[in-house]
Motif scaffolding. Sequence first.
Motif, PDB file in Angstrom:
ATOM      1  N   GLY A   1       7.310  -2.973  -7.399  1.00 52.55           N
ATOM      2  CA  GLY A   1       6.112  -2.922  -6.591  1.00 52.55           C
ATOM      3  C   GLY A   1       6.255  -2.015  -5.385  1.00 52.55           C
ATOM      4  O   GLY A   1       5.263  -1.475  -4.878  1.00 52.55           O
TER       5      GLY A   1
ATOM      6  N   SER B   1      -2.335  -3.664  -7.899  1.00 55.32           N
ATOM      7  CA  SER B   1      -1.485  -2.599  -8.435  1.00 55.32           C
ATOM      8  C   SER B   1      -0.013  -2.921  -8.223  1.00 55.32           C
ATOM      9  O   SER B   1       0.824  -2.708  -9.113  1.00 55.32           O
ATOM     10  N   TYR B   2       0.307  -3.469  -7.048  1.00 57.28           N
ATOM     11  CA  TYR B   2       1.684  -3.841  -6.723  1.00 57.28           C
ATOM     12  C   TYR B   2       2.196  -4.880  -7.718  1.00 57.28           C
ATOM     13  O   TYR B   2       3.272  -4.713  -8.314  1.00 57.28           O
TER      14      TYR B   2
ATOM     15  N   ARG C   1      -7.167  -3.986  -4.150  1.00 60.34           N
ATOM     16  CA  ARG C   1      -6.838  -3.066  -5.241  1.00 60.34           C
ATOM     17  C   ARG C   1      -5.359  -2.714  -5.227  1.00 60.34           C
ATOM     18  O   ARG C   1      -4.697  -2.708  -6.278  1.00 60.34           O
ATOM     19  N   GLN C   2      -4.812  -2.432  -4.037  1.00 66.62           N
ATOM     20  CA  GLN C   2      -3.413  -2.053  -3.962  1.00 66.62           C
ATOM     21  C   GLN C   2      -2.482  -3.240  -4.179  1.00 66.62           C
ATOM     22  O   GLN C   2      -1.381  -3.085  -4.698  1.00 66.62           O
TER      23      GLN C   2
ATOM     24  N   SER D   1       0.858  -1.183   0.000  1.00 69.45           N
ATOM     25  CA  SER D   1       0.000   0.000   0.000  1.00 69.45           C
ATOM     26  C   SER D   1       0.891   1.228   0.000  1.00 69.45           C
ATOM     27  O   SER D   1       2.126   1.121   0.001  1.00 69.45           O
ATOM     28  N   THR D   2       0.288   2.408   0.032  1.00 70.91           N
ATOM     29  CA  THR D   2       1.041   3.659   0.061  1.00 70.91           C
ATOM     30  C   THR D   2       1.437   4.056   1.484  1.00 70.91           C
ATOM     31  O   THR D   2       1.980   5.138   1.696  1.00 70.91           O
TER      32      THR D   2
ATOM     33  N   HIS E   1      -9.788  -2.047  -0.643  1.00 68.23           N
ATOM     34  CA  HIS E   1      -8.576  -1.241  -0.776  1.00 68.23           C
ATOM     35  C   HIS E   1      -7.333  -2.126  -0.771  1.00 68.23           C
ATOM     36  O   HIS E   1      -6.395  -1.894  -1.542  1.00 68.23           O
TER      37      HIS E   1
ATOM     38  N   THR F   1       5.352   3.078  -4.778  1.00 72.12           N
ATOM     39  CA  THR F   1       3.921   3.381  -4.776  1.00 72.12           C
ATOM     40  C   THR F   1       3.626   4.753  -5.367  1.00 72.12           C
ATOM     41  O   THR F   1       2.472   5.101  -5.592  1.00 72.12           O
TER      42      THR F   1
ATOM     43  N   TRP G   1       1.008  -5.655 -10.594  1.00 74.39           N
ATOM     44  CA  TRP G   1       0.975  -5.143 -11.968  1.00 74.39           C
ATOM     45  C   TRP G   1       2.265  -4.381 -12.272  1.00 74.39           C
ATOM     46  O   TRP G   1       2.834  -4.525 -13.357  1.00 74.39           O
ATOM     47  N   ARG G   2       2.747  -3.583 -11.324  1.00 75.63           N
ATOM     48  CA  ARG G   2       4.004  -2.852 -11.525  1.00 75.63           C
ATOM     49  C   ARG G   2       5.174  -3.830 -11.656  1.00 75.63           C
ATOM     50  O   ARG G   2       6.068  -3.636 -12.492  1.00 75.63           O
TER      51      ARG G   2
END
Length: 417
Positions: free
Chosen positions: A37, A158-159, A154-155, A12-13, A151, A40, A161-162
């Motif tokens: 990943g 995203s992690y 989703r994060q 997460s961020t 949340h 952020t 995916w990067r």
Amino acid sequence: MSRFLFLQGPMSTFFDDLISQIHEEGHSATKIIFNPGDKTHPASEFYQDYTGTFEEWPKYFEKLVNSRGITDIALYGDCRPYHERAIKVAKFLNLRIWVFEEGYLRPEFVTIEKDGVNANGSFRFYQHGKMAEIEGEVPRRSVPSRMVSLHRNRQAISYYWRVFWKDCHYMNYISHRKYIPNEEFFIWLLAYGRRAAYKLTQSSKRKKFEEWTENKHFYFVPLQVHNDSQIKTHSDYESVWKFIEEVLYSFAANAPSESALVFKHHPMDVGYEQYQSRINDLAYGLGIKERVLYGHGFDLTRALKNTAGVVLVNSTVGISALLHGRKVKCMGKANYDLGGLCFKGGLVDFWKSNFEPSKRLVREFVTQLRLETQIQGNYYCYDSAFIERCAEFLTGNPDKRLNKMKKEQRDSSNTKA
């Protein structure tokens, strides 16, 4: 002024936001980037890439610490290979070590503990009544669990995916997980699909679970994630399945004949492991198939309110069970596995034991644990106040934190009155 070095954090961020807050309070902080990943934000002046090998990491870490005058390191999870080596060096250099983890008290808290967490941590329970002055109920969830899960998922996506698309610069990175990051991404997608399917296929099991919690004398076994460091580092089990086997054999041989056994699969392990067929086969061979239930999505609170006892490796569910007044058998190492709290005899004797945890000790233990290691909130869906509380924990002093908790407790009592 403190100088912080952050290693890997939650997906997460959170670490980036915490670093910004620490800078605002007049301290300095840098974050090591081990793989894409960890980034952020697209770019940050606080980032420091590490692209060397795992073998080179300890020397690089020591050199960086000395060159920047680092006073504190912060990291999420103390059993990741990079973190384990960094902690050894940090202890040699007498740095302050802050380890973040999911909360001991769930679902409303996160953990920040010095030197390590769980069996590695600095927390030690003392029984002399000091904690009575800040006693109080554990707060109820302020953010809906569904919102936190959305949340988090989703994060996490995203992690991965990067990592999936931008992995070439960090070819030397070695993950602490069993699967490589690209595989993890697809496992999370698989977990989404399985959860959707379970809403349909598990309905009969959930109905049976509800019936058993109302009418049966049952024992509850919450399973942990297959690669949980608490299994691998703080227990003698090679795997979660080895734990399941021991519980089934012991239950069949020693539990009251009218009792039942309920296994709850860990919600974060849905995409990885499934135990249904193996449990069915072994339970059938032991002649207890009709007394055993395994499934997903069982209501934890309902189980703990009605169970005759809880058997686990070292999950924090054990603390929740103690708060419900249930007897607990901890099969691994845990900071709550203490006389007066948990059953200290063997598993063979647990099933028919009349042991009950001391309500006073449970209350004092939870209060001290909350004061010394817990921050209310979560890593995935939070506000600025949560970030400020975490920064204060790292940079403030214990007396200030104690006084603030006393004030919160008085304010809460006045509101109820």
